[in-house]
Design an enzyme around this catalytic site. Sequence first.
Site, short mmCIF file in Angstrom:
data_model
loop_
_atom_site.label_atom_id
_atom_site.label_comp_id
_atom_site.label_asym_id
_atom_site.label_seq_id
_atom_site.Cartn_x
_atom_site.Cartn_y
_atom_site.Cartn_z
N LEU A 169 -59.64 36.61 33.48
CA LEU A 169 -59.53 38.15 33.81
C LEU A 169 -59.86 38.18 35.22
CD1 LEU A 169 -60.77 39.98 30.60
CD2 LEU A 169 -58.38 39.33 31.18
N ASP A 170 -59.26 39.02 36.22
CA ASP A 170 -59.81 39.46 37.15
C ASP A 170 -61.49 39.94 37.35
OD1 ASP A 170 -57.38 38.79 38.49
OD2 ASP A 170 -56.65 40.80 38.51
N LYS A 171 -61.98 39.86 38.39
CA LYS A 171 -63.48 40.24 38.44
C LYS A 171 -63.54 41.78 37.93
CE LYS A 171 -67.26 41.17 41.69
NZ LYS A 171 -67.63 41.10 43.11
N THR A 173 -61.58 43.59 36.06
CA THR A 173 -60.87 43.71 34.61
C THR A 173 -61.71 43.49 33.76
OG1 THR A 173 -58.53 43.48 35.70
CG2 THR A 173 -58.80 43.47 33.53
N ARG A 274 -51.14 43.87 37.79
CA ARG A 274 -51.30 44.90 38.98
C ARG A 274 -49.99 44.54 40.05
NH1 ARG A 274 -56.72 42.03 40.96
NH2 ARG A 274 -56.49 43.78 42.66
#
Length: 344
Positions: A169-171, A173, A274
């Site tokens: 997961l992105d930082k 998120t 995104r």
Amino acid sequence: MTDSEKSILIISGAVAAHGLPDDAPDEGSTGAEMELRRVTVPAESHGCRLDRALAGIVPEFSRNYLQQLIEAGVVQLGGLVVTKTSTKVKVGDELTIELRPTPQSQAFKPEVMALDIVFEDPHLMVIHKPAGLVVHPAPGNWSGTLLNGLLAYDPQASFLPRAGIVHRLDKDTSGLMVVARQRKVMDQLVDLIATRNVHREYIALAHGTWQGARTRQVDAPIGRDPRNRLRMAVVDLEKNSGKAASTVVSLMQNAERHCLVKCKLHTGRTHQIRVHMAYLGHPLVSDALYGGSIAGGLNRQALHACRLAFEHPVTGAMMEFRSQPPTDFQAAIVNLGLIYNEIS
């Protein structure tokens, strides 16, 4: 340690017999010391290319870096120098490799941290990742990552590539992730993800009122943005490199200037939701990289991994986990005129 485990000899301030040439890439090494590492090829790497096998055996170094070491002549197979990255290895082969400490390799250290563990058994864990936590060490974030926390929580994680992390997961998120605790289980989870048998759903808060059909399937390939290499974009595969990407987006609720949607991933490309939401003309709230602006009091991208479902690779049981978005996300929903209770 057994013969199949790593044996390490540190040679301070010196280069062994087949040391790297002075102009070899060093991934940011200070050059303070060399490390001679002796390893045995495990069963799961039987028949693999040498560079691929090494990437699994010493995952704290990038495959690109290991390829450079092979070509520089500092890797031995059965006591003989080998310089072809494509050389095939077999189970039980003895490999010796000279390594320079790098920021990347030194990042693979245990760091005690509070992990929000939703489920665990001897085979895997499901973790709720908070917004702000980086999953894997990378430039600018060589410590304090989820990987560091996993190494501290479970010493066996040090024997797994990426400490058992099979997806990211992105930082900024938040939400659910599955992490393997055994190599066989890790390989099985990777296969399940590749065959679209791990079901991942996200809640996203986006700009603009949703128009048209309540559900849309977005099939648009994603690659590095040719105009801005710091981000990803929907690309034309005839002109740019990229990979197929598929997301199903469903409207949950509309407001005057924003919408709340659920996104189901069928592939797992970098920044996929995104990018696809921006492509649809609905960039995520507070996602400045892809055209979103701060709204609703939320200062990070409005994306939360709310559901994770898969068949347990060992027991065969169907596993399903759900997670409500954190308080800052819920507050933004209310602030933008949406009612969270209707979709909780």
